[in-house]
Design a protein around this motif. Structure first.
Motif, PDB file in Angstrom:
ATOM      1  N   GLN A 275      -8.370 -38.794  58.509  1.00 12.77           N
ATOM      2  CA  GLN A 275      -9.502 -38.051  57.971  1.00 12.77           C
ATOM      3  C   GLN A 275     -10.481 -39.015  57.323  1.00 12.77           C
TER       4      GLN A 275
ATOM      5  N   LEU B 172      -7.568 -37.104  39.746  1.00 14.90           N
ATOM      6  CA  LEU B 172      -8.055 -36.125  40.710  1.00 14.90           C
ATOM      7  C   LEU B 172      -6.935 -35.185  41.137  1.00 14.90           C
TER       8      LEU B 172
ATOM      9  N   TYR C 257      -3.868 -37.371  42.175  1.00 10.56           N
ATOM     10  CA  TYR C 257      -4.216 -38.749  42.501  1.00 10.56           C
ATOM     11  C   TYR C 257      -4.858 -39.390  41.272  1.00 10.56           C
TER      12      TYR C 257
ATOM     13  N   TYR D 221      -1.878 -31.681  44.939  1.00 11.45           N
ATOM     14  CA  TYR D 221      -1.714 -33.132  44.813  1.00 11.45           C
ATOM     15  C   TYR D 221      -2.383 -33.626  43.536  1.00 11.45           C
TER      16      TYR D 221
ATOM     17  N   PHE E 272     -10.731 -31.314  46.914  1.00 10.70           N
ATOM     18  CA  PHE E 272     -10.602 -31.972  45.629  1.00 10.70           C
ATOM     19  C   PHE E 272     -11.395 -31.266  44.546  1.00 10.70           C
ATOM     20  N   GLY E 273     -10.879 -31.379  43.324  1.00 15.56           N
ATOM     21  CA  GLY E 273     -11.666 -31.029  42.154  1.00 15.56           C
ATOM     22  C   GLY E 273     -12.569 -32.196  41.777  1.00 15.56           C
TER      23      GLY E 273
ATOM     24  N   TYR F 102       3.003 -34.714  44.465  1.00 17.96           N
ATOM     25  CA  TYR F 102       2.509 -33.464  45.006  1.00 17.96           C
ATOM     26  C   TYR F 102       3.576 -32.376  44.950  1.00 17.96           C
TER      27      TYR F 102
ATOM     28  N   PHE G 181      -2.072 -42.099  45.298  1.00 17.30           N
ATOM     29  CA  PHE G 181      -1.185 -40.949  45.225  1.00 17.30           C
ATOM     30  C   PHE G 181      -0.262 -41.041  44.010  1.00 17.30           C
TER      31      PHE G 181
ATOM     32  N   TYR H  27     -13.520 -38.988  54.333  1.00  8.43           N
ATOM     33  CA  TYR H  27     -14.093 -38.282  53.201  1.00  8.43           C
ATOM     34  C   TYR H  27     -15.282 -39.081  52.677  1.00  8.43           C
TER      35      TYR H  27
ATOM     36  N   PRO I 143      -8.451 -43.151  46.025  1.00 10.41           N
ATOM     37  CA  PRO I 143      -7.451 -42.390  45.285  1.00 10.41           C
ATOM     38  C   PRO I 143      -6.038 -42.901  45.560  1.00 10.41           C
TER      39      PRO I 143
ATOM     40  N   GLU J  22       7.412 -34.990  45.977  1.00 12.86           N
ATOM     41  CA  GLU J  22       7.374 -36.445  46.008  1.00 12.86           C
ATOM     42  C   GLU J  22       6.663 -36.963  44.774  1.00 12.86           C
TER      43      GLU J  22
ATOM     44  N   LYS K 111      -6.020 -30.255  55.263  1.00 14.51           N
ATOM     45  CA  LYS K 111      -7.317 -30.627  54.704  1.00 14.51           C
ATOM     46  C   LYS K 111      -7.202 -30.518  53.195  1.00 14.51           C
ATOM     47  N   LEU K 112      -7.541 -31.604  52.521  1.00 11.67           N
ATOM     48  CA  LEU K 112      -7.493 -31.615  51.067  1.00 11.67           C
ATOM     49  C   LEU K 112      -8.841 -31.212  50.498  1.00 11.67           C
TER      50      LEU K 112
END
Lengths: 115, 108
Positions: free
Chosen positions: B33, A91, A35, A33, A106-107, A48, A45, B35, A43, A56, A103-104
């Motif tokens: 979720q 991101l 963001y 993804y 992230f960097g 992805y 969107f 975060y 974030p 999308e 579950k994402l």
């Protein structure tokens, strides 16, 4: 595994220039993804991929933005003819589609400043 | 308008106080979720709630998913300065969408 890595961490550019960011996801993750996040916001969107297919793309994303994931591993996000409004944190996140609940991971993001 | 509305937008409290932040939507989600994000870093997943009415505890953090699976809350007991950060809720539709977050500051 070192997690999701993004390069560069910071980018300063002049209006009208093109910029490209890179994201290396967690190796076994098939979803990736992008963001965008501005100060004080969550974030937003952008787009992805599942493997190499771009599934999308946000309607908010202008045609100056393009993303690729050519071999289903790393991804690049390019912004052409940057504008000051493009200044934001970009991101990248990856996930394993097929997990019971996605579950994402992230960097740390690329902070873009357009002067 | 945001798909996920979070409130309050900002919260500043003293160490040791309790607090609750909220995440609301008109959409039904299969899961929500939470975060936490610190300045200059990406968000880090705290918990996933999947069943209407579900309550999950993570040390001093208690997460609840609404019965109709449209809303969620996060309660922190005896907040500490290390809890300071941006708390984001996210829900999965075709892709993962985020709220604007609650920025929490816990003062020593």
């Amino acid at each position: 595994d070192t997690g999701v890595s993004q390069d560069p961490r910071h980018k300063i550019t002049k209006r009208g220039q093109n910029v490209t960011f890179r994201c290396d996801p967690i190796s076994e993750h098939n979803r990736l993804y992008w963001y965008r996040q501005t100060l004080g916001q969550g974030p937003e969107f952008l787009t992805y991929f599942q493997n190499e297919a771009q599934l999308e793309k946000s309607r908010l994303l202008s045609n100056r933005f393009s993303a690729e994931r050519p071999k289903g591993s790393f991804s690049t996000l390019e912004i052409q003819r940057t504008e000051q409004g493009d200044s934001a944190m970009y991101l990248c996140a990856s996930s394993l589609q097929g997990d019971a609940w996605e579950k994402l991971f992230f960097g740390s993001g690329t902070q873009l400043s357009v002067l | 308008t945001q798909l996920l509305e979070q409130s309050p937008q900002f919260l500043s409290i003293q160490e040791g106080e309790n607090l609750t932040v909220y995440c609301n939507s008109s959409s039904v989600f299969s899961s929500l979720q939470w975060y936490r994000q610190e300045p200059g870093e990406g968000p880090v997943l705290l918990v996933t709630v999947v069943t209407g009415g579900e309550v999950k505890k993570l040390k001093r953090l208690t997460f609840q998913f609404g019965d109709a699976r449209k809303d969620s809350s996060l309660h922190i007991t005896a907040a500490q300065p290390g809890d300071t950060g941006l708390y984001l809720c996210a829900g999965a539709l075709d892709d993962m969408r985020f709220g604007a977050g609650t920025r929490l500051t816990v003062k020593p």
